[in-house]
Design an enzyme around this catalytic site. Sequence first.
Site, short mmCIF file in Angstrom:
data_model
loop_
_atom_site.label_atom_id
_atom_site.label_comp_id
_atom_site.label_asym_id
_atom_site.label_seq_id
_atom_site.Cartn_x
_atom_site.Cartn_y
_atom_site.Cartn_z
N LYS A 196 14.06 68.92 32.70
CA LYS A 196 12.93 69.80 32.42
C LYS A 196 12.11 69.28 31.24
CE LYS A 196 13.86 72.26 35.92
NZ LYS A 196 14.55 73.51 36.16
C1 LIG Z 1 15.28 74.32 37.18
C2 LIG Z 1 14.78 75.60 37.77
C3 LIG Z 1 15.53 76.79 37.69
C4 LIG Z 1 16.95 76.86 37.26
O1 LIG Z 1 17.29 76.31 36.10
P1 LIG Z 1 18.78 75.74 35.83
O2 LIG Z 1 18.75 75.55 34.36
O3 LIG Z 1 18.89 74.47 36.60
O4 LIG Z 1 19.75 76.78 36.27
C5 LIG Z 1 14.94 77.94 38.16
N1 LIG Z 1 13.72 77.95 38.71
C6 LIG Z 1 12.99 76.83 38.85
C7 LIG Z 1 11.64 76.92 39.46
C8 LIG Z 1 13.51 75.62 38.39
O5 LIG Z 1 12.80 74.50 38.55
#
Ligand SMILES: *Cc1c(COP(=O)(O)O)cnc(C)c1O
Length: 373
Positions: A186
């Site tokens: 991210k």
């Molecule tokens: C990455 C993501 C999540 C979940 O996050 P995690 O930390 O991987 O559990 C939720 N929604 C979206 C749109 C994402 O891209």
Amino acid sequence: MTPRPLLPVAAPSLAGNERAYVLECLDSTWISSNGRYLDAFEAAFARFCGVSHAVAVNNGTAALHLALTALGIGPGDEVIVPDLTYIASVNAVTYCGAKPVFVDSEPETLNVDPDQIAARITSRTRAILPVHLYGHPADMDPILDLAERHNLIVVEDAAEAHGASYRGRPVGSLGACAAFSFYGNKIITTGEGGMVVTDDAALAARLRLYRGQGVDPQRRYIHPVVGFNYRMTNIAAAIGLAQLERVEEILTARRQIATWYAERLAGINGLRLLGAESWAVPVPWLITVLLTEGAARERDAVMAALLAEGIDSRPVFHPMHDQPPYYENIRYPVAETWSARGLNLPTFEALTQADVTAVCAALRRALTELGAP
Ligand SMILES: *Cc1c(COP(=O)(O)O)cnc(C)c1O
């Protein structure tokens, strides 16, 4: 000849205080879910989003589940979610015992189409969960209007959009609360981690209650509700704080990379970049290109051609209505068409101009071989 090392789609950059702060956790033995980095990271992240409260959790999926739980979403309720998203948005609804109800995308940014939400509202609808897909804010004003008219809660899934803004307001500050992710790919990362942000002090208190096993803040081992252990560690928060100190630098680097891509992709036939609306300041999470002709077969061939040149890529998310747990025999034409034709290209802070040039040249060759006009 040694093969070129694979150019990944994402890679964290840990060039700031991450290492020093983590070592401080180890030296001080504050490695569990209390400590100064947690407090500092929550406070700094709330400021970053322009809200008064931030509650750190162990991943973004937990952030979404915690948000919906603290808002009282439960069995019998329906929550409107985009058909095109990462599955965590939808699973969080299911964890609450509620039913996700899908809405198709608009073709420009692939975000949820606000004009199609009203038709899916029923007497059971309790909430709308827009996702700021690939870093581009969803069109929030019509969504907030609808929510107000039908007395619905809005929860933003901002997992991919740290630092984006909508008509001058930061994402995360637009609904009742918002969930962020700090997974390794991210915009900023804590390894695994997440955050719920809100301006509502009572909601923040409920989020904290459910995050920590539902324990009464005044009475140890008394648990008025069934909570969860969704706590973040001080070590993860130490990484997060160091990342947040550099977030403007990270966003500037990503915007530069997006500009390089836009310049180089403009001259290539057979594809377009995911659009950006004039009312949005998006953040480039993963650069996304859409093949203007063909379908999944051609897209997969392009991805294979890139991989043969040492360049990794990802297909755009697959629609939720076509996932085994959520299968519906209903058409969501925009999500189906463009998800099959879309791919994400390498997008991370350390990517160089030469890398971007190489990716775009490989993409051009792949499309020419496939006979693009
Ligand atoms: C990455 C993501 C999540 C979940 O996050 P995690 O930390 O991987 O559990 C939720 N929604 C979206 C749109 C994402 O891209």
